[in-house]
Write a protein that holds these residues in place. Structure first.
Motif: not given
Ligand SMILES: *Cc1c(COP(=O)(O)O)cnc(C)c1O
Length: 326
Positions: A109, A135, A235, A237-239, A241
């Motif tokens: 992040k 994070n 990894p 979350g929202s995708g 990254q």
């Molecule tokens: C925020 C976060 C994610 C998700 O990231 P996105 O860009 O939302 O997919 C995955 N792993 C870690 C460690 C994160 O801090």
């Protein structure tokens, strides 16, 4: 100076000036920073990068910030570690792990927030904010402190105490909302429309925020001697990254830093717990399965035209369930 020239809607292609907005006014598609790659090609070189700082800002030509007064806590340039034993266990000869836990607040992040708040400062925004499950909160509070901006961090009320404590070390305004992560995000979207001076990392300055994630791809290529890996597991979350890592490798080719068009395939690994509000999403994928799938041409069916796949390891739900927010 920056080579970014507009915000462009990923859906309809409409162009907007580089301001604090992230959604197309016509079709509600997400906005993405676009660049003059021909200009960048004539400015950037492996040598100019090598002589830059040991942080994400060595790739400044490919980032959307003017000037050099960055909000910089040294994000990026983390080690790329060869994982011999894990690779052997998984049957992979060349497995590398990008150790982004060594960023100041412990996650990738910091890359994104460094870019988002640098742009926010440039745009004259006064307050840094975000919705977070941990994070992002830490990173926004830390970078805001460095930039001498006030920060407001919104979290779901049931977040683990240990995550909240680190955020409060950097920032004093941590607001727990009685709801899940989606509820917190909705509230932040509402506040954004009422507070024009606030920079929400994952709302109105999201287009700049997500550009920071590209630097991970730049670094991996540079650390491998300007080569692009065959497969990358990210990894999600929202995708955000995930898609930006793919964009990063593509840009290296576009500006002439690598010779051939990258054939990299980027895989998303959803982790149990990152989708607190959606029961539809696959939680069965594990690194082991992901890596096995990478090793196995069976995953070809999951391939998407833009070069990345989601939900490998779970054949039942790749169609749309995870790709909605990508
Ligand atoms: C925020 C976060 C994610 C998700 O990231 P996105 O860009 O939302 O997919 C995955 N792993 C870690 C460690 C994160 O801090």
């Amino acid at each position: 100076m920056t080579f970014s020239d507009a915000l462009k809607c990923k859906e309809c292609g409409k162009l907007y000036p580089l301001e604090a907005m992230h959604v197309c006014k016509f079709c509600f598609g997400p906005l993405e920073v676009s660049y003059d790659y021909d200009e960048i090609s004539s400015s950037i070189s492996k040598e100019s990068i090598a002589s830059g700082p040991l942080s994400i800002w060595r790739y400044r030509d490919l980032l959307p910030v003017s000037g050099s007064d960055y909000v910089d806590l040294g994000a990026g340039f983390t080690p790329l570690v060869k994982a011999e034993r894990l690779g052997r266990y998984l049957g992979l000869k060349n497995l590398w792990i990008k150790n982004d836990t060594l960023n100041l607040t412990g996650s990738f992040k910091d890359r994104a927030v460094s870019v988002a708040l640098s742009k926010a400062k440039e745009l004259g925004l006064k307050v840094a904010a975000c919705a977070s499950t941990g994070n992002l909160a830490n990173s926004v509070a830390a970078h805001a402190a460095a930039a001498q901006m006030e920060s407001y961090v919104f979290i779901p009320t049931d977040l683990e105490a240990v995550k909240v404590i680190t955020t409060t070390v950097y920032g004093r305004n941590v607001i727990a909302i009685d709801g899940n992560y989606d509820d917190v995000n909705r509230l932040c979207a509402e506040i954004t429309s009422e507070e024009p001076d606030w920079a929400f990392a994952n709302v109105n300055v999201r287009s700049y925020y997500s550009e920071g994630s590209k630097t991970l791809a730049f670094e991996v290529a540079e650390q491998l001697g300007w080569r692009v890996p065959d497969h990358v597991v990210v990894p999600i979350g929202s995708g955000s990254q995930l898609t930006k890592i793919h964009k990063g490798f593509t840009e290296l080719y576009r500006v002439g830093l690598i010779d051939s068009e990258p054939q990299v395939r980027v895989f998303g690994c959803p982790t149990t717990g990152v989708f607190p509000s959606s029961k539809r999403l696959c939680t069965r994928t594990r690194l082991r399965e992901a890596c096995e799938a990478v090793d196995d041409s069976k995953v070809a069916g999951y391939r998407k035209p833009s070069g990345w796949s989601v939900c490998i390891g779970c054949g039942s739900c790749y169609e749309g369930c995870c790709s909605g927010s990508l």
